[in-house]
Design a protein around this motif. Structure first.
Motif, PDB file in Angstrom:
ATOM      1  N   PRO A 233      -8.458   3.299  -1.161  1.00 55.03           N
ATOM      2  CA  PRO A 233      -8.469   2.941  -3.022  1.00 55.03           C
ATOM      3  C   PRO A 233      -6.819   3.854  -2.602  1.00 55.03           C
ATOM      4  CG  PRO A 233     -10.329   4.440  -3.110  1.00 55.03           C
ATOM      5  CD  PRO A 233      -9.730   4.136  -1.505  1.00 55.03           C
ATOM      6  N   GLN A 234      -5.760   3.329  -3.867  1.00 62.28           N
ATOM      7  CA  GLN A 234      -4.485   3.436  -4.215  1.00 62.28           C
ATOM      8  C   GLN A 234      -4.713   4.328  -5.072  1.00 62.28           C
ATOM      9  OE1 GLN A 234      -2.140   1.994  -2.427  1.00 62.28           O
ATOM     10  NE2 GLN A 234      -3.936   1.535  -0.931  1.00 62.28           N
ATOM     11  N   PRO A 235      -3.435   5.736  -4.796  1.00 60.42           N
ATOM     12  CA  PRO A 235      -3.119   6.542  -5.994  1.00 60.42           C
ATOM     13  C   PRO A 235      -3.061   5.528  -7.410  1.00 60.42           C
ATOM     14  CG  PRO A 235      -0.764   6.378  -5.043  1.00 60.42           C
ATOM     15  CD  PRO A 235      -1.923   5.464  -4.160  1.00 60.42           C
ATOM     16  N   THR A 236      -3.749   6.397  -8.514  1.00 55.17           N
ATOM     17  CA  THR A 236      -3.232   6.270  -9.698  1.00 55.17           C
ATOM     18  C   THR A 236      -2.348   6.822 -10.664  1.00 55.17           C
ATOM     19  OG1 THR A 236      -5.321   7.705 -10.719  1.00 55.17           O
ATOM     20  CG2 THR A 236      -5.905   5.302  -9.881  1.00 55.17           C
ATOM     21  N   GLU A 237      -2.012   7.352 -10.504  1.00 61.41           N
ATOM     22  CA  GLU A 237      -1.050   8.615 -11.218  1.00 61.41           C
ATOM     23  C   GLU A 237      -0.866   9.339 -10.280  1.00 61.41           C
ATOM     24  OE1 GLU A 237      -3.555  11.710 -12.675  1.00 61.41           O
ATOM     25  OE2 GLU A 237      -3.137  10.482 -13.876  1.00 61.41           O
TER      26      GLU A 237
ATOM     27  N   VAL B  21       6.606  11.177  -3.330  1.00 59.61           N
ATOM     28  CA  VAL B  21       7.336  10.007  -3.316  1.00 59.61           C
ATOM     29  C   VAL B  21       6.960   8.665  -4.171  1.00 59.61           C
ATOM     30  CG1 VAL B  21       9.198   9.139  -1.635  1.00 59.61           C
ATOM     31  CG2 VAL B  21       8.301  11.121  -0.814  1.00 59.61           C
ATOM     32  N   LEU B  22       8.405   9.087  -4.935  1.00 59.20           N
ATOM     33  CA  LEU B  22       8.121   7.251  -5.689  1.00 59.20           C
ATOM     34  C   LEU B  22       9.810   6.864  -5.320  1.00 59.20           C
ATOM     35  CD1 LEU B  22       7.802   9.315  -8.993  1.00 59.20           C
ATOM     36  CD2 LEU B  22       6.515   8.057  -7.700  1.00 59.20           C
ATOM     37  N   TYR B  23       9.384   4.956  -5.760  1.00 56.29           N
ATOM     38  CA  TYR B  23      10.670   4.348  -5.661  1.00 56.29           C
ATOM     39  C   TYR B  23      10.971   3.623  -7.453  1.00 56.29           C
ATOM     40  CZ  TYR B  23      14.042   0.543  -4.414  1.00 56.29           C
ATOM     41  OH  TYR B  23      14.609  -1.107  -4.101  1.00 56.29           O
ATOM     42  N   TRP B  24      12.458   3.668  -7.177  1.00 55.73           N
ATOM     43  CA  TRP B  24      12.493   3.243  -9.004  1.00 55.73           C
ATOM     44  C   TRP B  24      13.658   2.323  -8.676  1.00 55.73           C
ATOM     45  CZ3 TRP B  24      15.311   6.698 -12.912  1.00 55.73           C
ATOM     46  CH2 TRP B  24      15.682   6.329 -13.645  1.00 55.73           C
ATOM     47  N   ARG B  25      12.970   1.231  -8.700  1.00 52.82           N
ATOM     48  CA  ARG B  25      13.841  -0.304  -8.550  1.00 52.82           C
ATOM     49  C   ARG B  25      15.078  -0.695  -9.464  1.00 52.82           C
ATOM     50  NH1 ARG B  25       7.931  -0.944  -8.790  1.00 52.82           N
ATOM     51  NH2 ARG B  25       6.776  -1.789  -7.224  1.00 52.82           N
TER      52      ARG B  25
ATOM     53  N   ASP C 100       0.724  -1.262  -0.176  1.00 51.67           N
ATOM     54  CA  ASP C 100      -0.318   0.311  -0.099  1.00 51.67           C
ATOM     55  C   ASP C 100       1.069   1.422  -0.088  1.00 51.67           C
ATOM     56  OD1 ASP C 100      -2.046  -1.495   0.205  1.00 51.67           O
ATOM     57  OD2 ASP C 100      -2.841  -1.393   2.012  1.00 51.67           O
ATOM     58  N   VAL C 101       0.064   2.159   0.074  1.00 51.69           N
ATOM     59  CA  VAL C 101       0.960   3.938  -0.392  1.00 51.69           C
ATOM     60  C   VAL C 101       0.912   4.319   0.764  1.00 51.69           C
ATOM     61  CG1 VAL C 101       1.084   5.476  -1.510  1.00 51.69           C
ATOM     62  CG2 VAL C 101       0.937   3.937  -3.242  1.00 51.69           C
ATOM     63  N   PHE C 102       1.484   4.775   1.927  1.00 53.07           N
ATOM     64  CA  PHE C 102       1.661   5.877   3.247  1.00 53.07           C
ATOM     65  C   PHE C 102       1.138   7.052   2.811  1.00 53.07           C
ATOM     66  CE2 PHE C 102       4.095   8.557   5.576  1.00 53.07           C
ATOM     67  CZ  PHE C 102       3.405   7.392   7.006  1.00 53.07           C
ATOM     68  N   ASN C 103       0.828   7.259   3.359  1.00 54.07           N
ATOM     69  CA  ASN C 103      -0.102   8.807   4.076  1.00 54.07           C
ATOM     70  C   ASN C 103      -0.204   9.256   5.232  1.00 54.07           C
ATOM     71  OD1 ASN C 103      -2.203  10.497   4.090  1.00 54.07           O
ATOM     72  ND2 ASN C 103      -1.724  10.560   2.168  1.00 54.07           N
TER      73      ASN C 103
ATOM     74  N   SER D  67       7.687   3.348  -8.579  1.00 52.89           N
ATOM     75  CA  SER D  67       6.165   3.312  -8.024  1.00 52.89           C
ATOM     76  C   SER D  67       5.695   3.727  -7.008  1.00 52.89           C
ATOM     77  CB  SER D  67       5.757   1.527  -7.620  1.00 52.89           C
ATOM     78  OG  SER D  67       6.982   1.570  -6.050  1.00 52.89           O
ATOM     79  N   ILE D  68       4.912   4.593  -6.820  1.00 55.95           N
ATOM     80  CA  ILE D  68       4.162   5.428  -5.838  1.00 55.95           C
ATOM     81  C   ILE D  68       4.340   4.935  -4.133  1.00 55.95           C
ATOM     82  CG2 ILE D  68       2.434   7.314  -5.162  1.00 55.95           C
ATOM     83  CD1 ILE D  68       1.096   7.283  -7.620  1.00 55.95           C
TER      84      ILE D  68
END
Length: 416
Positions: free
Chosen positions: A345-349, A355-359, A317-320, A403-404
């Protein structure tokens, strides 16, 4: 040809930290590399009952193997000749033993009340989340599709398990013919009426809770003559009320910080936080690395902590931070946590501030600006500024590598 004995061997399961015993079926066949064996015959050099592991299998002499256990007096330490029928292969079964009780491992999704065995805990689960392989827990809730366990027996330690992390364990009940006749004759009669009453009470309580949600949905679909898809302002408002967007949930969480206060008998009758009839102030501790929020309610008189609550963002899940504050505060006050907070609901865009994580790079970025297909972003935690396209939702070239992970959209200094 493979032949299975009726005998079983019970050994500690190495994959579960030797905390769980597993039943192994004894099979007469040639061993493969990596399999465990048990010595069942001897020529004075190998003790019967010895357990070893096959390290090399002879491809020319079917069944002849070398093991990880040296045997004194043999021409080759650890060599076993299959022609002497000296061993059986130990094949793991789905039956385990914990505290002298037998259970069967069942591979299915867990339900509330099921007992699960941790078989493949994620990395750092012990340090970060308080659980590990070989441990058993009762499923307390279901969050989305994930079972929820409480490692320290309190809801504040809630953890959502991924499907590959656990197996459901079911107790093995003895067959009726295994129960002595005398025991069956002297056993206490079953109080059928009491059992029915208990089950009825549970169903009544469950239906009462579910009925509230069903009533809310029925309000939307109440008129049979009305088409399902309508665009009247009243219907849209009703739909938004019962099926809120993520933005709706976040705004409600922010407002909830004030809404959970209760009036205080003072000159202005101003709302306050109360614990044990003491007026308290709240302090939030946000840990973005561990994705947790802790609410501390301190007595306004001397600052002593009167109560605390904790929320932890489920993996995936996305942290808020706003939702986390609302959940932790409600728990500190002993209030019910609305399902819309835990099932938001999780963010769609992506948006500015996310904050994004680039694998691919193993790095995190904060979006500073969006200009068409190009993004201005900051590498965290170094603070270096960049302009480029580290993330563009839905672009095939991204391949899911980014991903966010946090849409709190707060400056770093706001949180601890």
């Amino acid at each position: 040809m493979t032949k299975i004995n009726n005998a079983i061997t019970v050994l500690a399961d190495e994959t579960l930290g030797n905390a769980v015993l597993r039943e192994y079926t004894e099979v007469k066949r040639a061993a493969a590399v990596g399999e465990r064996i048990k010595i069942i015959a001897t020529d004075q050099r190998i003790p019967i009952g010895t357990i070893a592991k096959c390290t090399v299998a002879d491809q020319f002499t079917d069944g002849s193997i070398d093991t990880d256990t040296p045997f004194p007096g043999s021409e080759h330490d650890g060599f076993i000749d299959a022609e002497r029928t000296e061993y059986v292969v130990l094949t793991p079964s789905d039956v385990i033993r914990i505290d002298d009780k037998r259970y069967r491992l069942v591979e299915r999704k867990a339900n509330v009340g099921d007992t699960v065995l941790i078989v493949n805990a994620v990395n750092d689960a012990r340090d970060d989340y308080g659980y590990g392989n070989g441990e058993t827990y009762v499923v307390m809730k279901i969050g989305g599709e994930c079972p929820e366990i409480w490692p320290d027996d309190t809801e504040s330690s809630e953890i959502y398990l991924e499907r590959e992390e656990y197996s459901v364990i079911e107790p093995l009940v003895s067959r009726i013919r295994d129960v002595p006749t005398e025991a069956a004759a002297t056993s206490t009669p079953i109080d059928t009426a009491a059992i029915i009453a208990q089950v009825s009470a549970v169903f009544a309580e469950t239906f009462a809770k579910v009925g509230v949600r069903l009533t809310q949905i029925e309000r939307i679909l109440q008129a049979k003559e009305t088409p399902l898809i309508v665009t009247t302002p009243e219907t849209i408002a009703s739909f938004n009320e019962h099926y809120p967007t993520r933005d709706d949930v976040i705004e409600r969480a922010k407002a909830d910080i004030e809404n959970v206060k209760t009036p205080w008998k003072s000159v202005d009758n101003s709302p306050q936080y109360f614990v044990s009839n003491r007026v308290c102030d709240v302090e939030f501790i946000v840990n973005r690395d561990k994705r947790t929020v802790v609410a501390l309610l301190r007595w306004r008189y001397n600052g002593a902590i009167q109560s605390r609550g904790k929320s932890r963002c489920a993996r995936g899940d996305v942290f808020n931070a706003s939702i986390g504050r609302a959940v932790s505060l409600r728990r500190a006050l002993g209030l019910e946590v609305p399902a819309e907070y835990t099932d938001a609901p999780q963010p769609t865009e992506p948006r500015v501030g996310d904050v994004l994580y680039w694998r691919r790079q193993g790095e995190t970025y904060r979006i500073d600006g969006i200009n068409g297909y190009y993004y201005d972003f900051t590498l965290l935690p170094s603070g270096e500024k960049y302009t480029g396209v580290p993330y563009h939702y839905g672009v095939p070239t991204d391949n899911g590598n980014t991903s966010i992970i946090d849409d709190s959209r707060e400056e770093p200094e706001v949180s601890a």
